[in-house]
Structures are given as C-alpha cells and as structure tokens.
Design an enzyme around this catalytic site. Structure first.
Site, short mmCIF file in Angstrom:
data_model
loop_
_atom_site.label_atom_id
_atom_site.label_comp_id
_atom_site.label_asym_id
_atom_site.label_seq_id
_atom_site.Cartn_x
_atom_site.Cartn_y
_atom_site.Cartn_z
N HIS A 127 0.82 -1.20 0.00
CA HIS A 127 0.00 0.00 0.00
C HIS A 127 0.87 1.27 0.00
O HIS A 127 2.09 1.20 -0.11
CB HIS A 127 -1.00 -0.02 1.15
CG HIS A 127 -1.68 -1.35 1.29
ND1 HIS A 127 -2.65 -1.80 0.41
CD2 HIS A 127 -1.48 -2.37 2.17
CE1 HIS A 127 -3.03 -3.01 0.76
NE2 HIS A 127 -2.34 -3.39 1.83
N GLU A 164 -1.57 0.29 8.04
CA GLU A 164 -0.74 -0.75 7.45
C GLU A 164 0.33 -0.14 6.55
O GLU A 164 1.48 -0.59 6.54
CB GLU A 164 -1.60 -1.72 6.65
CG GLU A 164 -0.81 -2.85 6.01
CD GLU A 164 -1.66 -3.75 5.15
OE1 GLU A 164 -1.12 -4.74 4.62
OE2 GLU A 164 -2.87 -3.46 4.98
N HIS A 219 3.19 -6.83 4.53
CA HIS A 219 1.80 -6.51 4.85
C HIS A 219 1.50 -6.80 6.32
O HIS A 219 2.32 -7.40 7.03
CB HIS A 219 0.85 -7.33 3.98
CG HIS A 219 0.87 -6.96 2.54
ND1 HIS A 219 0.07 -5.97 2.02
CD2 HIS A 219 1.64 -7.43 1.52
CE1 HIS A 219 0.33 -5.85 0.72
NE2 HIS A 219 1.28 -6.72 0.40
N GLU A 301 2.45 -11.56 5.83
CA GLU A 301 1.48 -10.93 6.72
C GLU A 301 2.05 -11.04 8.13
O GLU A 301 2.08 -12.11 8.72
CB GLU A 301 0.13 -11.65 6.64
CG GLU A 301 -0.54 -11.58 5.28
CD GLU A 301 -1.19 -10.24 5.01
OE1 GLU A 301 -1.15 -9.37 5.90
OE2 GLU A 301 -1.76 -10.08 3.91
#
Length: 337
Positions: A127, A164, A219, A301
C-alpha cells in the site's frame, strides 16, 4: 492485507521450516507462560529507536475466528473505521498520514562486501500512505493475468489509527538497512514518494525488470479479534492470460519457508491461528502481485492489526526491528542456499 479467498489453496501438511526447528517443537516452547510474560514485558516496547531488544515472549494462540473474504490484491478497503485516539506509537489519528521523518531513514548504500554482494532484493511496502486520498485512482481495474482487480487498496489499520501503509514502510526501511549490511542491492517498489500506488501489476513488473533474486511484499492483516500470528503467502501454480507462475512456485516456496522459520525465531511470534493450519504458510492464486511475477516472490502478513495483542507488537519499534531481522535472515538463507 490478506484474508482467505475463494482461490486460496490449502497449504501442504505441516512441515519443518527451513533454517528453524520443527514447528511443533517451536510452539511447544513458545506457548507456555505467554500471557504472563507478555503482561510483564516493559511498556516501553513501543519505542521506535530500533535498538536490539530484550527477548519478547511469544504470542499466545487465541481461539480461531472467521476470516473475511478478499477484495483485490490487498483485500482491505477504505471501510476501516475512523481511528480514535492515537496510541503512543501512531503519533497521529489520520489514516493517510505519511510516516514521520524519524521513521524514514536515509537510503544508504550496500556494504562494499558481504555474503549478499551482487544479489538484488526488491522490497515491496504494501500500500501507500497516499492511497487514502486517491480512492478513485486505486479502485480502477488492472489486469492481474487471469482476470482484473483493483489497482490497489488503502490497506487496513489498527483501531487506534496506525495504518498498514505506515507499518510496512517503516519495516521496509529497517529491512533494507539490514540487507545493505550484507552487501545486497535493495530496491523499493515505492517509498511514499508518489501520490498513490503503484498498482499491483506495476509492483510485479518492478521486480521482474530488476531481475530480482527475491521479492518480498510486506503486509499486516485486518482480521477478527482473536485471530493472531504471522503467515507467508506463496504463489499457486497459475497459467492463463499474462500469468504463468510455473517457474517460480518452487523457489518461492523455498523463500517462504525460510522466511517463516527465521521470522518465528527472531520475533517469537506464533504462526497464524486462522490461516495455514498452523504452518505459517498459505498458497494463493488470486493475487496479481504473485500471478504476474517472473522471479521468486512471497507476501508476508506480519500479524493482525485488529487484534489488540498483535497490535501491541506491530506498533512497537522494538518488535518491528526483530521482524526486520527475521525477514533479513530468511532472505539471506534463501539467497545463500
């Protein structure tokens, strides 16, 4: 970033992580006394000084919750609730805020020599802090090989507003610095130096054009409270349209297994209790960043931002340094064979 999607593939049965002890042995050592140890851990753990930390007790394994369905390559949209009062580590309640200068150190150069000299690693901070202000642009459809999905998403955040995008950028800087010390050349897909994005297809293209020896996309998840722990997403075998992961499935699994083992060793965080059946590994064929990659690539993650216990880890600069060390160790193990 990722929840279990309709195209998820169950991982192989639990197996030994490369570079670490068998998972069952590791968890047997980590779980007992976790909660008590966590409560006694120094509250100063949210420092962002990045210095070597005292040993962090392992994450306890909570009851399994129900994961949500994915939405695009990043699977988290702007539906995140507005953050309330910021935590000490977030320093801002605005989800779109870029990291403070203290979290964005100078790029530096690779060491003149080291075990990874000549190797190219692409680090993909999931992101972009600017995505919050460019929802129309990131919602446009792009080709992910087999079909089309959103260019990108905003990503998730903790309930206190630590995003995030901010987490991944800080972790990327820490990881880059560690890899530089090993002599590796490190390239980012972005450094919050553009208004939004890049889109998921461009992120894959950056790694391909760099002829990277390894690509790691960073992430943090946005799942239900009680869902805890890390997992590494591996590419499924996908062939169709512009996607053909045949050549990277094997080396990407090797990369992912080594990262999972080293990440566990460095952070003492348990593998996910809601994805991967305790292996810390998940295989997916619905992510454009993996489908379009021509070089070994995984998504990591690091934890669930919506769980209070995982939030305490993810917002800690001390823990993030441990996470960066685990990632660096895993990448080094893969690149050195």
């Amino acid at each position: 970033m990722s929840y279990v999607g309709p195209d998820s593939h169950p991982p192989r049965p639990p197996r030994r992580f490369r570079g670490g002890r068998p998972l069952a042995v590791a968890l047997a050592v980590l779980v007992p006394g976790t909660l008590a140890g966590y409560l006694l851990w120094d509250t100063a753990s949210d420092s962002d000084d990045g210095k070597p930390a005292r040993t962090l007790p392992s994450a306890s394994r909570s009851e399994q919750g129900s994961p949500s369905k994915p939405s695009g390559d990043a699977t988290k949209s702007a539906r995140s609730p507005k953050p309330d009062k910021p935590s000490k580590s977030s320093k801002s309640s605005k989800p779109g805020d870029a990291p403070e200068p203290s979290e964005r150190p100078a790029g530096g150069r690779p060491a003149a020599s080291g075990p990874l000299k000549g190797k190219v690693v692409v680090v993909d901070p999931g992101h972009n802090p600017g995505n919050f202000k460019h929802t129309a642009e990131i919602n446009r459809q792009v080709n992910i090989g087999t079909n089309s999905k959103e260019c990108d998403t905003t990503g998730t955040s903790t309930n206190r507003g630590y995003t995030e995008a901010r987490f991944t950028l800080d972790l990327a800087h820490r990881l880059r610095d560690l890899l530089h010390r090993q002599g590796a050349t490190v390239r980012f897909t972005h450094d919050a130096d553009r208004p939004f994005g890049p889109c998921v297809d461009e992120r894959a293209r950056i790694g391909n054009e760099a002829r990277a020896d390894a690509v790691v996309s960073l992430h943090a998840d946005g799942s239900a409270v009680g869902n805890r722990g890390f997992h590494v997403i591996l590419p499924a075998k996908v062939r169709g349209g512009a996607a053909d992961t045949t050549a990277i499935v094997g080396p990407s699994r090797d990369l992912g297994e080594r990262i999972a083992g080293k990440f566990l060793n460095a952070t003492k965080s348990a593998p996910s209790n809601y994805v991967g059946d305790g292996t810390g590994l998940d295989v997916r064929g619905d992510l454009g960043g993996l489908n379009l990659s021509k070089v070994p690539k995984v998504f990591v993650e690091c934890g669930n931002m919506r769980d209070p216990k995982d939030e305490a880890l993810l917002t800690s600069g001390v823990w993030r340094q441990k996470a960066a060390q685990g990632l660096s160790d895993g990448i080094e193990s893969f690149l050195r064979g």
